[in-house]
Scaffold this motif. Structure first.
Motif, PDB file in Angstrom:
ATOM      1  N   GLU A 169       0.831  -1.211   0.000  1.00 52.92           N
ATOM      2  CA  GLU A 169       0.000   0.000   0.000  1.00 52.92           C
ATOM      3  C   GLU A 169       0.862   1.257   0.000  1.00 52.92           C
ATOM      4  O   GLU A 169       0.602   2.220  -0.746  1.00 52.92           O
ATOM      5  CB  GLU A 169      -0.935  -0.001   1.208  1.00 52.92           C
ATOM      6  N   THR A 172       2.611   1.744  -3.358  1.00 54.86           N
ATOM      7  CA  THR A 172       1.683   2.315  -4.345  1.00 54.86           C
ATOM      8  C   THR A 172       1.594   3.822  -4.180  1.00 54.86           C
ATOM      9  O   THR A 172       1.599   4.576  -5.167  1.00 54.86           O
ATOM     10  CB  THR A 172       0.290   1.684  -4.186  1.00 54.86           C
ATOM     11  N   SER A 190      -3.434  -0.336  -5.065  1.00 53.32           N
ATOM     12  CA  SER A 190      -2.648  -1.359  -4.371  1.00 53.32           C
ATOM     13  C   SER A 190      -2.932  -2.740  -4.943  1.00 53.32           C
ATOM     14  O   SER A 190      -2.028  -3.580  -5.060  1.00 53.32           O
ATOM     15  CB  SER A 190      -2.963  -1.340  -2.875  1.00 53.32           C
TER      16      SER A 190
END
Length: 306
Positions: A169, A172, A190
């Motif tokens: 996450e 990203t 993600s």
């Protein structure tokens, strides 16, 4: 001449689709089971809709050409790849596929239709130009040479480590920050990043090195793609949070990714860069990459349809 029809892809087409790609690329089929699995993975990402966006030209139930699209909502781009069986070229099959794909993309609200064409495919470039496409970008493709220089200086306030799943996450977020406003970049989720790293290729998965501050904030990464020992590898993407650019982090993290590819015995090791991104071009050359060939992005504004 028998009539060519255009139809959509379905999952029962995978084996014939794989054979068609091999024929177009003039490459022999090797381990067809693995080839088919790789093909399936390459069109199964959460950003892809193959039954909607892949089309075949069909003659007597045989696939003789295809066009595959990636439709980007944020950029308005339809990115196409495809080809025609060499035995059936010069029969306007490519034109039929292109016109069908443009009409399909326009109906779904896309604004730009783009293709990336290697420099050796002069006939494909001429084909694009004759149909109103303009050359808008050039990509330089480099391979690692013999004069390798992996030296770098990393401030004590940063460290480099391998990515773990819980980093995806944050990875990203950094990727989207690093490339915001960059030509051709579509923001990723993600879920998409996880698929690209873990599932897009047959094992082993891609490898990502990250650079983080001592307080644990990820500020950069190098995404390396590879196969088994002796197979080609690539630096797929390098990104650094704009707020810490200019500190040598890009060189440090790229060197880390290169070291991993070299230790994995990837050969050759490649990288692709926008030719207008001179700082990146110079960085990669300083690490030992050598320019090998170019590809040319062609674009058409499909909102201006006759």
């Amino acid at each position: 001449m028998k009539k060519i029809t255009i139809r959509s892809f379905n999952w029962d087409d995978l084996e014939d689709y794989n054979k068609l790609i091999s024929t177009i690329n003039e490459q022999p089929l090797t381990d067809s089971k693995n080839d088919i699995q790789n093909l399936k993975r390459s069109i199964s990402g959460p950003w892809q809709f193959p039954e909607r966006d892949i089309f075949f030209a069909v003659l007597d139930d045989d696939l003789v050409g295809f066009i595959s699209l990636i439709l980007e909502k944020d950029t308005g781009r339809a990115i196409a790849s495809g080809g025609v069986n060499p035995e059936f070229r010069r029969q306007k099959i490519g034109t039929a596929l292109l016109e069908h794909a443009i009409s399909h993309s326009y109906s779904l609200g896309q604004s730009w239709f783009q293709m990336d064409i290697p420099e050796n495919l002069q006939h494909s470039m001429a084909f694009c130009k004759s149909r109103g496409f303009e050359h808008v970008r050039t990509h330089t493709h480099l391979s690692l040479g013999n004069s390798i220089n992996l030296s770098y200086s990393l401030s004590a306030e940063y460290k480099i480590r391998h990515m773990v799943d819980s980093d995806i996450e944050e990875l990203t977020r950094v990727q989207n920050l690093a490339f915001v406003g960059t030509w051709g970049f579509q923001k990723n989720t993600s879920e998409e990043v996880k698929y690209r790293i873990k599932q897009r290729h047959l094992p082993p998965p891609d490898h990502v090195d990250i650079v983080e501050s001592l307080d644990g904030e990820i500020v950069g990464y190098c995404w390396s793609e590879h196969g088994l020992s002796g197979e080609p590898g690539a630096i797929g993407m390098v990104g650094v949070n704009p707020k810490v650019q200019g500190k040598g982090l890009g060189r440090a993290i790229t060197a880390a990714g290169l070291k991993w590819l070299i230790n994995s015995k990837a050969n050759p090791i490649n990288i692709t860069v926008d030719s207008e991104n001179l700082p990146a071009v110079n960085l990669y050359k300083s690490l030992g990459f050598e320019p090998k060939w170019e590809s040319y992005w062609f674009q058409k504004d499909i909102r201006l349809r006759n």
